[in-house]
Design an enzyme around this catalytic site. Structure first.
Site, PDB file in Angstrom:
ATOM      1  N   TYR A 183       0.849  -1.191   0.000  1.00 23.99           N
ATOM      2  CA  TYR A 183       0.000   0.000   0.000  1.00 23.99           C
ATOM      3  C   TYR A 183       0.884   1.239   0.000  1.00 23.99           C
ATOM      4  O   TYR A 183       1.117   1.862   1.043  1.00 23.99           O
ATOM      5  CB  TYR A 183      -0.923  -0.028   1.228  1.00 23.99           C
ATOM      6  CG  TYR A 183      -2.020   1.005   1.204  1.00 23.99           C
ATOM      7  CD1 TYR A 183      -3.050   0.938   0.272  1.00 23.99           C
ATOM      8  CD2 TYR A 183      -2.033   2.044   2.127  1.00 23.99           C
ATOM      9  CE1 TYR A 183      -4.064   1.885   0.259  1.00 23.99           C
ATOM     10  CE2 TYR A 183      -3.040   2.995   2.125  1.00 23.99           C
ATOM     11  CZ  TYR A 183      -4.053   2.910   1.180  1.00 23.99           C
ATOM     12  OH  TYR A 183      -5.055   3.843   1.162  1.00 23.99           O
ATOM     13  N   LEU A 193       8.705 -20.386  -3.059  1.00 24.62           N
ATOM     14  CA  LEU A 193       9.547 -20.199  -1.876  1.00 24.62           C
ATOM     15  C   LEU A 193       8.801 -19.495  -0.745  1.00 24.62           C
ATOM     16  O   LEU A 193       9.219 -19.565   0.413  1.00 24.62           O
ATOM     17  CB  LEU A 193      10.797 -19.398  -2.238  1.00 24.62           C
ATOM     18  CG  LEU A 193      11.716 -20.027  -3.285  1.00 24.62           C
ATOM     19  CD1 LEU A 193      12.922 -19.134  -3.541  1.00 24.62           C
ATOM     20  CD2 LEU A 193      12.175 -21.409  -2.842  1.00 24.62           C
ATOM     21  N   GLY A 238       8.576  -6.598   5.930  1.00 26.02           N
ATOM     22  CA  GLY A 238       9.924  -6.237   5.529  1.00 26.02           C
ATOM     23  C   GLY A 238      10.199  -4.756   5.675  1.00 26.02           C
ATOM     24  O   GLY A 238       9.527  -4.049   6.443  1.00 26.02           O
ATOM     25  N   ASP A 239      11.180  -4.263   4.909  1.00 27.03           N
ATOM     26  CA  ASP A 239      11.607  -2.876   5.100  1.00 27.03           C
ATOM     27  C   ASP A 239      10.509  -1.869   4.763  1.00 27.03           C
ATOM     28  O   ASP A 239      10.388  -0.837   5.418  1.00 27.03           O
ATOM     29  CB  ASP A 239      12.890  -2.583   4.315  1.00 27.03           C
ATOM     30  CG  ASP A 239      12.779  -2.930   2.841  1.00 27.03           C
ATOM     31  OD1 ASP A 239      11.672  -3.295   2.399  1.00 27.03           O
ATOM     32  OD2 ASP A 239      13.794  -2.847   2.134  1.00 27.03           O
ATOM     33  N   ASP A 279      13.528 -12.936   2.292  1.00 29.29           N
ATOM     34  CA  ASP A 279      14.791 -12.442   1.737  1.00 29.29           C
ATOM     35  C   ASP A 279      15.914 -12.337   2.765  1.00 29.29           C
ATOM     36  O   ASP A 279      17.085 -12.273   2.398  1.00 29.29           O
ATOM     37  CB  ASP A 279      14.587 -11.067   1.094  1.00 29.29           C
ATOM     38  CG  ASP A 279      13.709 -11.127  -0.137  1.00 29.29           C
ATOM     39  OD1 ASP A 279      13.428 -12.251  -0.604  1.00 29.29           O
ATOM     40  OD2 ASP A 279      13.300 -10.063  -0.636  1.00 29.29           O
ATOM     41  N   ARG A 339      18.490 -31.785  -9.525  1.00 30.38           N
ATOM     42  CA  ARG A 339      19.751 -32.493  -9.721  1.00 30.38           C
ATOM     43  C   ARG A 339      19.496 -33.907 -10.263  1.00 30.38           C
ATOM     44  O   ARG A 339      20.264 -34.416 -11.089  1.00 30.38           O
ATOM     45  CB  ARG A 339      20.533 -32.570  -8.414  1.00 30.38           C
ATOM     46  CG  ARG A 339      21.908 -33.219  -8.558  1.00 30.38           C
ATOM     47  CD  ARG A 339      22.626 -33.279  -7.231  1.00 30.38           C
ATOM     48  NE  ARG A 339      22.938 -31.946  -6.727  1.00 30.38           N
ATOM     49  CZ  ARG A 339      23.963 -31.207  -7.149  1.00 30.38           C
ATOM     50  NH1 ARG A 339      24.753 -31.662  -8.112  1.00 30.38           N
ATOM     51  NH2 ARG A 339      24.186 -30.015  -6.625  1.00 30.38           N
ATOM     52  N   HIS A 357      26.697 -33.263 -15.169  1.00 30.91           N
ATOM     53  CA  HIS A 357      25.651 -32.254 -14.993  1.00 30.91           C
ATOM     54  C   HIS A 357      26.244 -31.089 -14.215  1.00 30.91           C
ATOM     55  O   HIS A 357      27.335 -31.195 -13.639  1.00 30.91           O
ATOM     56  CB  HIS A 357      24.439 -32.837 -14.260  1.00 30.91           C
ATOM     57  CG  HIS A 357      24.726 -33.249 -12.853  1.00 30.91           C
ATOM     58  ND1 HIS A 357      25.408 -34.412 -12.543  1.00 30.91           N
ATOM     59  CD2 HIS A 357      24.443 -32.651 -11.665  1.00 30.91           C
ATOM     60  CE1 HIS A 357      25.522 -34.513 -11.231  1.00 30.91           C
ATOM     61  NE2 HIS A 357      24.954 -33.456 -10.673  1.00 30.91           N
ATOM     62  N   MET A 369      14.321 -16.305  -5.360  1.00 30.17           N
ATOM     63  CA  MET A 369      14.007 -14.949  -4.911  1.00 30.17           C
ATOM     64  C   MET A 369      15.128 -14.386  -4.044  1.00 30.17           C
ATOM     65  O   MET A 369      15.984 -15.111  -3.553  1.00 30.17           O
ATOM     66  CB  MET A 369      12.689 -14.938  -4.139  1.00 30.17           C
ATOM     67  CG  MET A 369      11.459 -15.013  -5.017  1.00 30.17           C
ATOM     68  SD  MET A 369       9.945 -14.816  -4.035  1.00 30.17           S
ATOM     69  CE  MET A 369       8.768 -14.500  -5.344  1.00 30.17           C
TER      70      MET A 369
END
Length: 337
Positions: A73, A253, A102-103, A127, A154, A216, A169
């Site tokens: 917002y 994530l 977060g920040d 993060d 893998r 690989h 991310m």
């Protein structure tokens, strides 16, 4: 302080519900009333505010996401939005707010405090890029989700002799890429904190296939560097001739049931946030440093890229993610030989 509110803002993170639960139950144990605010600051301005009790947070500790919903917002950065939000808080008799996010969320909490309305921040972002704390809520779960996905990639990578670029991310922070890359045994990790040479990346792939007997190759890429598709294109331009695939783990994530660690630190920080408000303290952010609870002025922790913050007693909390990430990057290089 008799009545407080709790909200979640910005990107969701596993463990937010555990933090909400802790805020509600700790407040009730202290004889306080708790209100929930839906959709973060947008819901505050709209008056989407309602009572929360123990029943409402029952069985929420294991759920991912946030049952209070979340939203960005930007209008709350303007004075008009801030005053409208405070008017709604006063209308509901709320005297203090716990902000989980977060920040960007911290900036909103800082504005509330500047207007004389006590707010305490809890770091909730996958993060892990908030100053004043070693870990943010959701980071551990995100890393474990990434590791599980990379392990599966893998399997298919080795079956077909392919190179995989796995984008995760992290915006301006490479923490998820580093931790997940090391834990999954990635061959190369690319993060925004460290410069890289695309030709060297390409030559490393070729060397692994031709001289180390590998069939690989796994590269974990933080999204803050560039997109996985753009990175793959640069690899091709640099001469990479391997069978290359790109996988962007994206918003997966952010989902899933939080790990035990995220549940514990969320509960710990949520409880402490209530204690601070009960003491009439605002303008602070709760964190974990050296496995201990700490609080710092939210002004310092809200500034993106801040390398340290101060407790009320003047104690310096070093938050130098750049050095830590470079140390981790060096560790991975030594392990991928």
């Amino acid at each position: 302080m008799k009545r407080i509110a709790v909200l979640t803002s910005g990107g969701d993170a596993p463990g937010m519900n555990a933090a909400i639960r802790a805020v509600v139950r700790k407040a009730i144990s202290e004889g306080m009333e708790v209100y929930g605010i839906n959709r973060g600051y947008a819901g505050m301005v709209d008056g989407d505010i309602f009572p929360l009790g123990s029943k409402e947070v029952g069985d929420k500790i294991s759920r991912g996401g946030t049952f209070l919903y979340s939203a960005r917002y930007p209008e709350f950065a303007q004075l008009e939005g801030q005053l409208a939000g405070i008017e709604q808080l006063k209308k509901h008799g709320i005297e203090g707010v716990v902000v989980i996010g977060g920040d960007g969320s911290y900036h909103g909490a800082m504005r509330l405090t500047e207007h004389g309305f006590p707010a305490v921040g809890i770091p909730g972002t996958i993060d892990n890029d908030i100053a004043g704390t070693d870990y943010t809520i959701g980071f551990d779960t995100a890393v474990n989700t990434a590791v599980e996905a990379i392990d599966k990639l893998r399997d298919t990578s080795s079956s077909h002799g392919r190179t995989f670029v796995v984008e995760v991310m992290g915006r301006n922070a490479g923490d998820i890429a580093l931790w997940a890359g090391i834990a999954s045994g990635a061959d190369q990790i690319i993060v925004p904190e460290e410069e890289f040479d695309i030709e060297k990346v390409a030559s490393t792939i070729q060397y692994d296939f031709e001289h180390k007997g590998k069939n690989h190759h796994i590269i974990v890429l933080a999204e803050g560097v560039m997109s996985g598709e753009a990175f793959a294109q640069k690899l091709k331009e640099a001469g990479d001739k391997s069978d290359l695939r790109v996988t962007n783990l994206g918003h997966i994530l952010r989902g899933g049931s939080p790990t035990a660690r995220d549940r514990v630190i969320a509960s710990w920080m949520g409880s402490h946030a209530v204690e601070l408000l009960k003491e009439g303290k605002g303008g602070l952010a709760v964190g974990i440093h050296n496995e201990e609870l700490v609080e710092s002025p939210i002004l310092g922790t809200a500034e993106e890229g801040a390398l340290f913050s101060l407790t009320e007693e003047g104690k310096i909390i070093v938050n130098n993610p750049h050095k830590a990430r470079l140390d981790f990057a060096a560790l991975n290089r030594s392990l991928s030989q």
